[in-house]
Design an enzyme around this catalytic site. Sequence first.
Site, PDB file in Angstrom:
ATOM      1  N   GLN A 129     -14.222   2.782   3.247  1.00 25.70           N
ATOM      2  CA  GLN A 129     -13.744   3.124   1.899  1.00 25.70           C
ATOM      3  C   GLN A 129     -12.709   2.092   1.439  1.00 25.70           C
ATOM      4  OE1 GLN A 129     -10.897   6.297   1.875  1.00 25.70           O
ATOM      5  NE2 GLN A 129     -11.531   7.063  -0.114  1.00 25.70           N
ATOM      6  N   GLY A 130     -13.026   1.326   0.420  1.00 25.35           N
ATOM      7  CA  GLY A 130     -12.091   0.317  -0.092  1.00 25.35           C
ATOM      8  C   GLY A 130     -11.390   0.803  -1.343  1.00 25.35           C
ATOM      9  N   TYR A 131     -10.430   1.684  -1.169  1.00 27.32           N
ATOM     10  CA  TYR A 131      -9.646   2.177  -2.309  1.00 27.32           C
ATOM     11  C   TYR A 131      -8.242   1.551  -2.279  1.00 27.32           C
ATOM     12  CZ  TYR A 131     -12.870   6.045  -3.587  1.00 27.32           C
ATOM     13  OH  TYR A 131     -13.932   6.811  -4.003  1.00 27.32           O
ATOM     14  N   SER A 132      -7.456   1.858  -1.217  1.00 31.97           N
ATOM     15  CA  SER A 132      -6.029   1.491  -1.197  1.00 31.97           C
ATOM     16  C   SER A 132      -5.831  -0.022  -1.191  1.00 31.97           C
ATOM     17  CB  SER A 132      -5.361   2.055   0.057  1.00 31.97           C
ATOM     18  OG  SER A 132      -5.594   3.430   0.142  1.00 31.97           O
ATOM     19  N   SER A 164     -10.108   2.081   7.011  1.00 33.78           N
ATOM     20  CA  SER A 164     -10.576   2.576   8.314  1.00 33.78           C
ATOM     21  C   SER A 164     -11.990   2.059   8.582  1.00 33.78           C
ATOM     22  CB  SER A 164     -10.608   4.106   8.329  1.00 33.78           C
ATOM     23  OG  SER A 164      -9.367   4.639   7.961  1.00 33.78           O
ATOM     24  N   GLU A 247     -13.568  13.960   0.179  1.00 37.79           N
ATOM     25  CA  GLU A 247     -12.686  13.547   1.275  1.00 37.79           C
ATOM     26  C   GLU A 247     -11.711  14.663   1.623  1.00 37.79           C
ATOM     27  OE1 GLU A 247     -10.330  10.054   0.577  1.00 37.79           O
ATOM     28  OE2 GLU A 247      -9.691   9.968   2.656  1.00 37.79           O
TER      29      GLU A 247
HETATM   30  C1  LIG Z   1      -4.938   7.085   9.045  1.00 37.78           C
HETATM   31  C2  LIG Z   1      -5.146   6.551   7.662  1.00 37.78           C
HETATM   32  C3  LIG Z   1      -6.409   6.144   7.263  1.00 37.78           C
HETATM   33  C4  LIG Z   1      -6.601   5.603   5.991  1.00 37.78           C
HETATM   34  N1  LIG Z   1      -7.865   5.187   5.653  1.00 37.78           N
HETATM   35  C5  LIG Z   1      -8.062   4.644   4.436  1.00 37.78           C
HETATM   36  C6  LIG Z   1      -9.338   4.130   4.094  1.00 37.78           C
HETATM   37  O1  LIG Z   1     -10.281   4.157   4.891  1.00 37.78           O
HETATM   38  N2  LIG Z   1      -9.505   3.580   2.880  1.00 37.78           N
HETATM   39  C7  LIG Z   1      -8.484   3.518   1.964  1.00 37.78           C
HETATM   40  O2  LIG Z   1      -8.717   3.043   0.855  1.00 37.78           O
HETATM   41  N3  LIG Z   1      -7.250   3.975   2.259  1.00 37.78           N
HETATM   42  C8  LIG Z   1      -7.014   4.525   3.477  1.00 37.78           C
HETATM   43  N4  LIG Z   1      -5.759   4.975   3.819  1.00 37.78           N
HETATM   44  C9  LIG Z   1      -4.671   4.784   2.874  1.00 37.78           C
HETATM   45  C10 LIG Z   1      -4.158   6.068   2.244  1.00 37.78           C
HETATM   46  O3  LIG Z   1      -5.045   6.551   1.286  1.00 37.78           O
HETATM   47  C11 LIG Z   1      -2.776   5.746   1.653  1.00 37.78           C
HETATM   48  O4  LIG Z   1      -1.915   5.422   2.748  1.00 37.78           O
HETATM   49  C12 LIG Z   1      -2.188   6.919   0.900  1.00 37.78           C
HETATM   50  O5  LIG Z   1      -2.920   7.166  -0.271  1.00 37.78           O
HETATM   51  C13 LIG Z   1      -0.700   6.664   0.528  1.00 37.78           C
HETATM   52  O6  LIG Z   1      -0.546   5.425  -0.081  1.00 37.78           O
HETATM   53  P1  LIG Z   1       0.562   4.385   0.438  1.00 37.78           P
HETATM   54  O7  LIG Z   1       0.385   4.239   1.916  1.00 37.78           O
HETATM   55  O8  LIG Z   1       0.442   3.162  -0.400  1.00 37.78           O
HETATM   56  O9  LIG Z   1       1.949   5.092   0.195  1.00 37.78           O
HETATM   57  P2  LIG Z   1       2.770   5.160  -1.167  1.00 37.78           P
HETATM   58  O10 LIG Z   1       1.846   5.556  -2.281  1.00 37.78           O
HETATM   59  O11 LIG Z   1       3.539   3.882  -1.329  1.00 37.78           O
HETATM   60  O12 LIG Z   1       3.756   6.346  -0.887  1.00 37.78           O
HETATM   61  C14 LIG Z   1       4.986   6.194  -0.164  1.00 37.78           C
HETATM   62  C15 LIG Z   1       5.710   7.536  -0.155  1.00 37.78           C
HETATM   63  O13 LIG Z   1       6.055   7.916  -1.515  1.00 37.78           O
HETATM   64  C16 LIG Z   1       5.517   9.197  -1.814  1.00 37.78           C
HETATM   65  N5  LIG Z   1       5.045   9.235  -3.213  1.00 37.78           N
HETATM   66  C17 LIG Z   1       4.342   8.268  -3.856  1.00 37.78           C
HETATM   67  N6  LIG Z   1       4.064   8.653  -5.121  1.00 37.78           N
HETATM   68  C18 LIG Z   1       4.603   9.887  -5.282  1.00 37.78           C
HETATM   69  C19 LIG Z   1       4.646  10.816  -6.371  1.00 37.78           C
HETATM   70  N7  LIG Z   1       4.067  10.559  -7.543  1.00 37.78           N
HETATM   71  N8  LIG Z   1       5.302  12.003  -6.176  1.00 37.78           N
HETATM   72  C20 LIG Z   1       5.894  12.297  -4.980  1.00 37.78           C
HETATM   73  N9  LIG Z   1       5.892  11.442  -3.913  1.00 37.78           N
HETATM   74  C21 LIG Z   1       5.247  10.265  -4.060  1.00 37.78           C
HETATM   75  C22 LIG Z   1       4.331   9.371  -0.882  1.00 37.78           C
HETATM   76  O14 LIG Z   1       4.035  10.743  -0.652  1.00 37.78           O
HETATM   77  C23 LIG Z   1       4.858   8.678   0.388  1.00 37.78           C
HETATM   78  O15 LIG Z   1       5.662   9.545   1.137  1.00 37.78           O
HETATM   79  C24 LIG Z   1      -5.528   5.499   5.086  1.00 37.78           C
HETATM   80  C25 LIG Z   1      -4.248   5.894   5.489  1.00 37.78           C
HETATM   81  C26 LIG Z   1      -4.053   6.398   6.748  1.00 37.78           C
HETATM   82  C27 LIG Z   1      -2.671   6.796   7.143  1.00 37.78           C
END
Ligand SMILES: Cc1cc2nc3c(=O)[nH]c(=O)nc-3n(C[C@H](O)[C@H](O)[C@H](O)COP(=O)(O)OP(=O)(O)OC[C@H]3O[C@@H](n4cnc5c(N)ncnc54)[C@H](O)[C@@H]3O)c2cc1C
Length: 395
Positions: A129-132, A164, A247
């Site tokens: 999944q290429g989202y983040s 992932s 998901e």
């Molecule tokens: C084990 C694992 C597998 C993953 N696999 C994939 C994958 O296969 N493909 C993919 O695309 N992504 C994947 N991800 C990424 C995942 O979707 C992101 O880590 C997640 O969406 C959070 O984004 P970020 O890490 O950029 O944190 P940030 O968005 O930078 O958040 C940092 C902190 O701020 C808080 N925060 C941010 N915005 C708000 C708000 N509006 N209100 C309150 N709090 C807020 C968050 O809750 C967090 O605590 C994976 C992540 C993990 C940990």
Amino acid sequence: MDLSFTPEQEAFRRRVRTWIKANLPARERDAQPLDAADPKRLRVLKDWQRKLYDAGYVGMGWPKEFGGQGADVVQQTIVSEELVVARAPGLIGMMGILMVGPTLIQHGTDEQRRRHLPKILTAEEIWCQGYSEPGSGSDLASLKTRADLVGDEFVINGQKVWTSNAQFADWMFCLVRTDPTAPKHRGISYVLIDMRSPGISVRPLIQMTGDAGFNEVFFENVRVPRHNLVGELNQGWLVANATLAHERNMLGMTTRTQQMFNSLLRLAQSCQRGGRPAADDPVMRQKLADLMIRVEAMKYHSFRQLTDAIKKRSPGIGASVNKLVSTELNHDIAATALEVMGSYGTLARTSRHVLNRGTWPFEFMFTLGLVIGGGTSQIQKNIISERGLGMPRMG
Ligand SMILES: Cc1cc2nc3c(=O)[nH]c(=O)nc-3n(C[C@H](O)[C@H](O)[C@H](O)COP(=O)(O)OP(=O)(O)OC[C@H]3O[C@@H](n4cnc5c(N)ncnc54)[C@H](O)[C@@H]3O)c2cc1C
């Protein structure tokens, strides 16, 4: 409210249990989830999915015309439960089966369905999944990876992160920016990318578990045929949200949480604390009781969700509640297990003194990732409060 299963459903459960007992090798029980990067292990996991598919237990809810069984939601639930109870390894093609597959059924072209769905079911092709992106996680719609339409191809440049399984995936379902001038939700498209395309490089990221479960993925002038676009150009946000709902359902595996709690109880009965089983310690008993109440509440909430699914009612915020509750509970259960184990809880999997093959310290670190992945707890709480409870939006 009748929470029992019908005699036919109980008979189906017995058939599934018997099949798993006959077909799941003992060494595969409790195998830890993130070692799939090893090619031999990957082969074993692909073969396991294929075997399950041949038995009719993969993609059960998909319509028959797309290779599924058209099975009802209770049968699907029974199979998931039995696999968890048997401690079978998770399906290696999970992102295909639960995310991109259903999305293609809903939004894909006939050609996309014909090309991809059969290989998703049999694990011949694995998806990521290429989202983040760096800086676009919770605020996914701010993503910057560019896709410029040149003739009949998109030319893609940018970077994804936390992807992932990208190190062995054959395909990626990916969000790209196709109109940088439009409001951020309206300039995104959903494309399918062959991971062997020239210009893609994958760099594994080591997590605190010591495994490299996810990766950085770089795109440098990667050419993707226009017919790999899913849905309309610039309407990828709609398509992506369909995938996200799947998901959140996928992550809310309540049976697994119940299993983890049962393992914790066994651990607390076998480990000593102050000269007696930890389960007899009054402070520990309070903690176990508190966790048990949360597990039971989660279980009844999941029955409510099951009822909604049977009656074909929209799950609403149910999937978010499930994701929030079960992932946090998994982590709290693992944290309590470490407390029960005392100093043994700090040992690495490789230590010769490690208890339970190092499962609990691994779970403690691994389950923290699940609290974040697929939308963090804070984001789930925002969804529940704004969309479920009608509270005002923050900021
Ligand atoms: C084990 C694992 C597998 C993953 N696999 C994939 C994958 O296969 N493909 C993919 O695309 N992504 C994947 N991800 C990424 C995942 O979707 C992101 O880590 C997640 O969406 C959070 O984004 P970020 O890490 O950029 O944190 P940030 O968005 O930078 O958040 C940092 C902190 O701020 C808080 N925060 C941010 N915005 C708000 C708000 N509006 N209100 C309150 N709090 C807020 C968050 O809750 C967090 O605590 C994976 C992540 C993990 C940990």
